[in-house]
Design an enzyme around this catalytic site. Structure first.
Site, PDB file in Angstrom:
ATOM      1  N   ASP A  16      -3.390   1.406   0.305  1.00  0.00           N
ATOM      2  CA  ASP A  16      -3.874   0.631   1.196  1.00  0.00           C
ATOM      3  C   ASP A  16      -5.220  -0.183   0.311  1.00  0.00           C
ATOM      4  O   ASP A  16      -5.656   0.245  -0.680  1.00  0.00           O
ATOM      5  CB  ASP A  16      -4.661   1.543   2.129  1.00  0.00           C
ATOM      6  N   ASN A  64       2.707  -3.364  10.761  1.00  0.00           N
ATOM      7  CA  ASN A  64       2.294  -4.309   9.848  1.00  0.00           C
ATOM      8  C   ASN A  64       2.984  -5.835  10.322  1.00  0.00           C
ATOM      9  O   ASN A  64       2.505  -6.622   9.731  1.00  0.00           O
ATOM     10  CB  ASN A  64       2.823  -3.963   8.647  1.00  0.00           C
TER      11      ASN A  64
HETATM   12  C1  IPE Z   1      -1.221   1.445   6.515  1.00  0.00           C
HETATM   13  O1  IPE Z   1      -2.153   0.438   6.262  1.00  0.00           O
HETATM   14  C2  IPE Z   1      -0.005   1.094   6.068  1.00  0.00           C
HETATM   15  C3  IPE Z   1       0.484   0.652   4.704  1.00  0.00           C
HETATM   16  C4  IPE Z   1      -0.505   1.072   3.639  1.00  0.00           C
HETATM   17  C5  IPE Z   1       1.801   0.243   4.292  1.00  0.00           C
HETATM   18  P1  IPE Z   1      -2.772  -0.463   7.277  1.00  0.00           P
HETATM   19  O2  IPE Z   1      -3.691  -1.372   6.562  1.00  0.00           O
HETATM   20  O3  IPE Z   1      -1.956  -1.319   7.986  1.00  0.00           O
HETATM   21  O4  IPE Z   1      -3.455   0.212   8.164  1.00  0.00           O
HETATM   22  P2  IPE Z   1      -4.822   0.180   9.278  1.00  0.00           P
HETATM   23  O5  IPE Z   1      -4.473  -1.049  10.112  1.00  0.00           O
HETATM   24  O6  IPE Z   1      -6.106  -0.302   8.369  1.00  0.00           O
HETATM   25  O7  IPE Z   1      -4.647   1.324  10.054  1.00  0.00           O
HETATM   26  C1  IPE Z   2      -1.920  -2.261   2.158  1.00  0.00           C
HETATM   27  O1  IPE Z   2      -3.076  -3.291   1.826  1.00  0.00           O
HETATM   28  C2  IPE Z   2      -0.704  -2.881   2.043  1.00  0.00           C
HETATM   29  C3  IPE Z   2       0.367  -3.221   3.300  1.00  0.00           C
HETATM   30  C4  IPE Z   2      -0.330  -2.590   4.390  1.00  0.00           C
HETATM   31  C5  IPE Z   2       1.337  -3.878   3.542  1.00  0.00           C
HETATM   32  P1  IPE Z   2      -3.556  -4.219   2.974  1.00  0.00           P
HETATM   33  O2  IPE Z   2      -2.940  -5.336   3.087  1.00  0.00           O
HETATM   34  O3  IPE Z   2      -3.784  -3.258   4.395  1.00  0.00           O
HETATM   35  O4  IPE Z   2      -4.960  -4.396   2.555  1.00  0.00           O
HETATM   36  P2  IPE Z   2      -6.672  -4.319   3.371  1.00  0.00           P
HETATM   37  O5  IPE Z   2      -6.413  -2.834   3.895  1.00  0.00           O
HETATM   38  O6  IPE Z   2      -6.369  -5.430   4.191  1.00  0.00           O
HETATM   39  O7  IPE Z   2      -7.500  -4.570   2.184  1.00  0.00           O
HETATM   40 MG    MG Z   3      -5.127  -2.205   5.068  1.00  0.00          MG
END
Ligand code: IPE
Ligand code: IPE
Ligand code: MG
Length: 238
Positions: A16, A64
């Site tokens: 993340d 997502n």
């Molecule tokens: C979890 O991260 C999913 C992945 C890392 C693929 P998200 O960024 O989607 O999770 P939330 O929305 O902060 O819970």
């Molecule tokens: C994790 O990084 C990757 C995916 C969930 C695909 P994020 O895209 O959630 O990054 P933040 O949490 O917005 O920084």
């Molecule tokens: Mg995230």
């Protein structure tokens, strides 16, 4: 040879923080996803020396899809490009790649690449890399329940046989051991629907590092902390 209990056999990572990493650089979110994808290889390569036999990474959740069409399309394109570019070198490094998650909603061109990489690396005996793509723990458990119900209906399974040993055979992860350690980067302390059944007894590490900054050194530090933990599994130490 018995495995060293201070080293986790299976590490799962919630990668993340790509978006925030890009935002800090005043760049689009996809720039962060590209930087994040580059990190995966370095972590896979670090596994043998650290005693990690199974590495599972969360790349895209069932939630997502709620993101903008631009981001989702960019991510799907990135996954296809990643598999095309990295397949050969992963294979040469003896990595066995698997995917978990529901493939039904993914585009056929991506599913073909995923199937191809699984097949290509099926005989490899090195690190087991599992990529969770369109994965959600609740979705996985409900899909498993559906298949199990089907087996009961066909008379292949007696309901009295359903227990915590038989049920996981219906999960996407049926060939994998449970994760010993789940790491989440970017400072968020939640599991966001990742490996709900499997991580019942996992150790958790929530670290502030954003995923594109996660290096082999950071990984080694996290694993060293794991080695100091006392895992009791409900028992009282003797
Ligand atoms: C979890 O991260 C999913 C992945 C890392 C693929 P998200 O960024 O989607 O999770 P939330 O929305 O902060 O819970
Ligand atoms: C994790 O990084 C990757 C995916 C969930 C695909 P994020 O895209 O959630 O990054 P933040 O949490 O917005 O920084
Ligand atoms: Mg995230």
């Amino acid at each position: 040879m018995t495995a060293d209990p201070r080293k986790p056999r299976h590490v799962a990572i919630i990668m993340d923080g790509n978006g925030r990493w890009a935002q800090l650089r005043a760049r689009p979110r996809l720039f962060g996803h590209h930087a994040g994808a580059k990190r995966v290889k370095e972590i896979v390569r670090a596994c043998p020396d650290l005693g990690v036999k199974y590495l599972t990474v969360f790349a895209f959740s069932t939630e997502n899809w709620k993101r903008t069409q631009t981001e989702v399309a960019g991510l799907m394109k990135l996954f296809k490009r990643y598999i095309r570019r990295e397949a050969q070198s992963l294979h040469e490094e003896n990595v066995r790649v698997r995917f978990i998650g529901d493939r039904v909603r993914l585009e056929p061109a991506l599913v073909d690449l995923m199937d191809g990489l699984e097949l290509m690396t099926a005989e490899n005996s090195g690190t087991n890399l599992t990529i969770a793509l369109n994965y959600g723990g609740r979705d996985e458990v409900t899909r498993a329940a559906r298949r199990l119900a089907h087996d009961v209906k066909l008379g292949n399974l007696d309901p009295r046989e359903i227990c915590d040993e038989t049920f996981p055979r219906y999960l996407d992860t049926y060939v994998l051991p449970d994760p010993d350690l789940v790491i989440r980067t970017s400072g968020e302390a939640r599991i966001s629907n990742f490996l709900l059944w499997q991580s019942a007894y996992a150790e958790y590490e929530f670290i502030d590092t954003l995923w594109p900054d996660f290096s082999a050194d950071v990984f080694a530090d996290v694993l060293a902390r794991y080695g100091l933990r006392d895992r009791r599994f409900g028992a009282v130490p003797v």
